[in-house]
Design a protein around this motif. Structure first.
Motif, mmCIF file in Angstrom:
data_model
loop_
_atom_site.group_PDB
_atom_site.id
_atom_site.type_symbol
_atom_site.label_atom_id
_atom_site.label_comp_id
_atom_site.label_asym_id
_atom_site.label_seq_id
_atom_site.Cartn_x
_atom_site.Cartn_y
_atom_site.Cartn_z
ATOM 1 N N ILE A 34 0.848 -1.202 0.000
ATOM 2 C CA ILE A 34 0.000 0.000 0.000
ATOM 3 C C ILE A 34 0.881 1.248 0.000
ATOM 4 C CG2 ILE A 34 -1.604 1.340 1.431
ATOM 5 C CD1 ILE A 34 -2.728 -1.377 2.401
ATOM 6 N N ALA A 35 0.503 2.239 -0.787
ATOM 7 C CA ALA A 35 1.239 3.506 -0.812
ATOM 8 C C ALA A 35 1.020 4.254 0.500
ATOM 9 C CB ALA A 35 0.784 4.355 -1.987
ATOM 10 N N VAL A 36 2.115 4.751 1.085
ATOM 11 C CA VAL A 36 2.061 5.530 2.321
ATOM 12 C C VAL A 36 2.578 6.923 2.008
ATOM 13 C CG1 VAL A 36 2.800 5.682 4.723
ATOM 14 C CG2 VAL A 36 2.498 3.433 3.659
ATOM 15 N N VAL A 37 1.721 7.933 2.203
ATOM 16 C CA VAL A 37 2.048 9.301 1.786
ATOM 17 C C VAL A 37 2.067 10.235 2.997
ATOM 18 C CG1 VAL A 37 1.289 11.270 0.410
ATOM 19 C CG2 VAL A 37 1.076 8.950 -0.503
ATOM 20 N N PRO A 38 3.155 10.969 3.216
ATOM 21 C CA PRO A 38 3.203 11.915 4.335
ATOM 22 C C PRO A 38 2.507 13.232 3.985
ATOM 23 C CG PRO A 38 5.264 11.983 3.141
ATOM 24 C CD PRO A 38 4.431 10.913 2.474
ATOM 25 N N VAL A 39 1.791 13.766 4.943
ATOM 26 C CA VAL A 39 1.222 15.112 4.829
ATOM 27 C C VAL A 39 1.841 15.911 5.978
ATOM 28 C CG1 VAL A 39 -0.876 16.498 4.750
ATOM 29 C CG2 VAL A 39 -0.902 14.158 3.859
ATOM 30 N N PRO A 40 2.992 16.533 5.741
ATOM 31 C CA PRO A 40 3.807 17.084 6.836
ATOM 32 C C PRO A 40 3.137 18.252 7.556
ATOM 33 C CG PRO A 40 5.065 16.867 4.790
ATOM 34 C CD PRO A 40 3.617 16.701 4.441
ATOM 35 N N GLY A 41 3.695 18.529 8.724
ATOM 36 C CA GLY A 41 3.206 19.644 9.526
ATOM 37 C C GLY A 41 4.043 19.792 10.777
ATOM 38 N N ALA A 42 3.409 20.268 11.845
ATOM 39 C CA ALA A 42 4.117 20.561 13.085
ATOM 40 C C ALA A 42 4.713 19.302 13.713
ATOM 41 C CB ALA A 42 3.156 21.227 14.072
ATOM 42 N N ASN A 43 5.880 19.476 14.350
ATOM 43 C CA ASN A 43 6.528 18.402 15.091
ATOM 44 C C ASN A 43 7.220 19.010 16.300
ATOM 45 O OD1 ASN A 43 9.410 16.907 15.452
ATOM 46 N ND2 ASN A 43 7.768 15.438 15.106
ATOM 47 N N ALA A 44 6.924 18.491 17.482
ATOM 48 C CA ALA A 44 7.429 19.098 18.712
ATOM 49 C C ALA A 44 8.946 18.986 18.836
ATOM 50 C CB ALA A 44 6.749 18.442 19.921
ATOM 51 N N ALA A 45 9.504 17.823 18.528
ATOM 52 C CA ALA A 45 10.944 17.624 18.709
ATOM 53 C C ALA A 45 11.754 18.554 17.808
ATOM 54 C CB ALA A 45 11.307 16.166 18.426
ATOM 55 N N LEU A 46 11.378 18.650 16.537
ATOM 56 C CA LEU A 46 12.110 19.520 15.614
ATOM 57 C C LEU A 46 11.896 20.989 15.950
ATOM 58 C CD1 LEU A 46 11.625 17.681 12.198
ATOM 59 C CD2 LEU A 46 13.609 17.666 13.727
ATOM 60 N N SER A 47 10.713 21.324 16.440
ATOM 61 C CA SER A 47 10.463 22.703 16.862
ATOM 62 C C SER A 47 11.383 23.073 18.026
ATOM 63 C CB SER A 47 8.996 22.874 17.272
ATOM 64 O OG SER A 47 8.138 22.635 16.182
ATOM 65 N N ALA A 48 11.542 22.139 18.968
ATOM 66 C CA ALA A 48 12.441 22.385 20.095
ATOM 67 C C ALA A 48 13.885 22.495 19.632
ATOM 68 C CB ALA A 48 12.304 21.257 21.121
ATOM 69 N N LEU A 49 14.281 21.667 18.675
ATOM 70 C CA LEU A 49 15.650 21.692 18.168
ATOM 71 C C LEU A 49 16.008 23.047 17.583
ATOM 72 C CD1 LEU A 49 18.328 20.329 17.269
ATOM 73 C CD2 LEU A 49 17.125 19.633 15.183
ATOM 74 N N ILE A 50 15.147 23.576 16.736
ATOM 75 C CA ILE A 50 15.523 24.794 16.013
ATOM 76 C C ILE A 50 15.517 26.041 16.892
ATOM 77 C CG2 ILE A 50 14.824 23.870 13.772
ATOM 78 C CD1 ILE A 50 12.239 25.479 13.990
ATOM 79 N N VAL A 51 14.882 25.982 18.061
ATOM 80 C CA VAL A 51 14.922 27.143 18.963
ATOM 81 C C VAL A 51 15.888 26.933 20.119
ATOM 82 C CG1 VAL A 51 12.555 27.813 18.410
ATOM 83 C CG2 VAL A 51 12.970 26.343 20.393
ATOM 84 N N SER A 52 16.536 25.763 20.186
ATOM 85 C CA SER A 52 17.368 25.422 21.335
ATOM 86 C C SER A 52 18.657 26.224 21.404
ATOM 87 C CB SER A 52 17.700 23.928 21.310
ATOM 88 O OG SER A 52 18.552 23.621 20.211
ATOM 89 N N GLY A 53 19.153 26.669 20.253
ATOM 90 C CA GLY A 53 20.457 27.309 20.219
ATOM 91 C C GLY A 53 21.595 26.311 20.140
ATOM 92 N N LEU A 54 21.274 25.031 20.062
ATOM 93 C CA LEU A 54 22.283 23.971 19.943
ATOM 94 C C LEU A 54 22.485 23.606 18.471
ATOM 95 C CD1 LEU A 54 21.055 21.740 22.915
ATOM 96 C CD2 LEU A 54 22.977 23.352 22.911
ATOM 97 N N PRO A 55 23.551 22.916 18.136
ATOM 98 C CA PRO A 55 23.818 22.562 16.726
ATOM 99 C C PRO A 55 22.671 21.774 16.106
ATOM 100 C CG PRO A 55 25.769 22.182 18.050
ATOM 101 C CD PRO A 55 24.669 22.490 19.014
ATOM 102 N N THR A 56 22.350 22.095 14.863
ATOM 103 C CA THR A 56 21.259 21.411 14.155
ATOM 104 C C THR A 56 21.738 20.592 12.965
ATOM 105 O OG1 THR A 56 20.892 23.361 12.754
ATOM 106 C CG2 THR A 56 19.613 23.223 14.792
ATOM 107 N N GLU A 57 23.057 20.599 12.699
ATOM 108 C CA GLU A 57 23.575 19.881 11.534
ATOM 109 C C GLU A 57 23.370 18.377 11.657
ATOM 110 O OE1 GLU A 57 25.361 21.978 13.358
ATOM 111 O OE2 GLU A 57 25.509 23.728 12.028
ATOM 112 N N ARG A 58 23.402 17.878 12.880
ATOM 113 C CA ARG A 58 23.225 16.449 13.127
ATOM 114 C C ARG A 58 22.481 16.302 14.441
ATOM 115 N NH1 ARG A 58 28.629 13.186 13.918
ATOM 116 N NH2 ARG A 58 29.079 14.281 11.956
#
Length: 293
Positions: free
Chosen positions: A118-142
């Motif tokens: 069966i085809a599985v298709v993402p419909v992206p949107g908000a994600n708590a972990a990634l939201s926290a990452l980008i505002v953390s001030g810590l490295p985001t490259e990895r």
């Protein structure tokens, strides 16, 4: 091997499984595509149907059929949902908040769908972990998403020991009644690393605290935890990694490590175990239990 062409006509007549992101707090984070997908799918499967009905009502979506799919009924509900999709129905899967299949049983439904072709298709949107990452001030490259740590002390220490050797930023989820214990375990395992605590993301009382693990623990002692938390912690530094890899005891078995301190430095069994525990970033109890096994 499978190659999925998500938007090409299907020859087998089966429907599609859509993984639809929902807001993690602020309803304005719902995407146009997510609303359209929920309106067009014949079936919607939800972790909590009561919570999902509120969301659907807000966006004036009237589901043709709403199913309950969660950790406790997935064994029975999963195959039934797959059968509907095979028969040609399109199914939208949602979680209570954020991306389905991340730290929830949606991943099991995806696995069943893939196995059934069966085809599985993402419909992206908000994600708590990634939201926290980008505002953390810590490295985001990895970065590494670790979700919730194990509840048992021994399992949690083992997980922290392994994760602590990674260089990228580490991301976790935690509940308010366990957040202090988790930060204390991180401090014991890793020392005073830099970290960020994000709570109530996208909501009216959104708060991001940045500092060392010591400082964040002090904050929580002054202000009791409220709301669900995302934790971002810096990974192992290059200096720490080099020191760990160059450690003289790296190639030794645990018993040999303890024996070294007993024989070479004349320490008692108890003190030798304590030194070995400090070297390896473990508790003395962990060393004791391991040597008893």
């Amino acid at each position: 091997m499978q190659v999925q062409k998500s938007f090409e006509p299907k020859s087998n007549g089966a429907g599609t499984l859509y993984l639809v992101a929902t807001p993690i707090g602020n309803l304005e984070d719902m995407t146009y595509r997510a609303v359209r997908t929920l309106r067009e799918c014949e079936l919607i499967a939800a972790e909590d149907t009561r919570q999902t009905r509120k969301l659907l009502t807000h966006f004036e979506i009237v589901p043709q059929k709403l199913f309950s799919y969660h950790e406790h009924n997935k064994a029975a509900s999963g195959p039934e949902l797959i059968r509907y999709i095979i028969e040609g129905k399109n199914l939208a899967l949602v979680s209570d908040a954020g991306l389905p299949a991340v730290s929830d049983p949606g991943s099991d439904l995806v696995r069943l769908a893939v196995e059934a072709g069966i085809a599985v298709v993402p419909v992206p949107g908000a994600n708590a972990a990634l939201s926290a990452l980008i505002v953390s001030g810590l490295p985001t490259e990895r970065f590494t998403f670790a979700g919730f740590l194990p509840r048992e002390n021994k399992d949690r220490r083992a997980a922290l020991e392994s994760l602590g050797q990674l260089e990228g930023t580490l991301l976790f989820y935690e509940s308010p009644h366990r957040i202090v214990k988790t930060l204390e375990a991180m401090k014991e395992a890793w020392g005073p690393r830099r970290a960020a605590l994000a709570r109530e993301l996208t909501k009216r009382h959104e708060e991001i605290a940045r500092g060392t693990l010591d400082e964040l623990l002090e904050l929580l002692n002054q202000h009791p935890p409220i709301g669900e938390y995302c934790i971002a912690v810096e990974g192992e530094s290059a200096e720490e990694a080099k020191e760990r890899k160059d450690a003289w005891w790296q190639e030794l078995e645990l018993e040999e490590h303890v024996a070294h301190y007993e024989q070479e430095e004349g320490l008692s069994r108890k003190d030798a175990m304590k030194r070995a525990a400090a070297d390896r970033g473990l508790s003395k109890r962990d060393i004791y239990n391991a040597l008893l096994d």
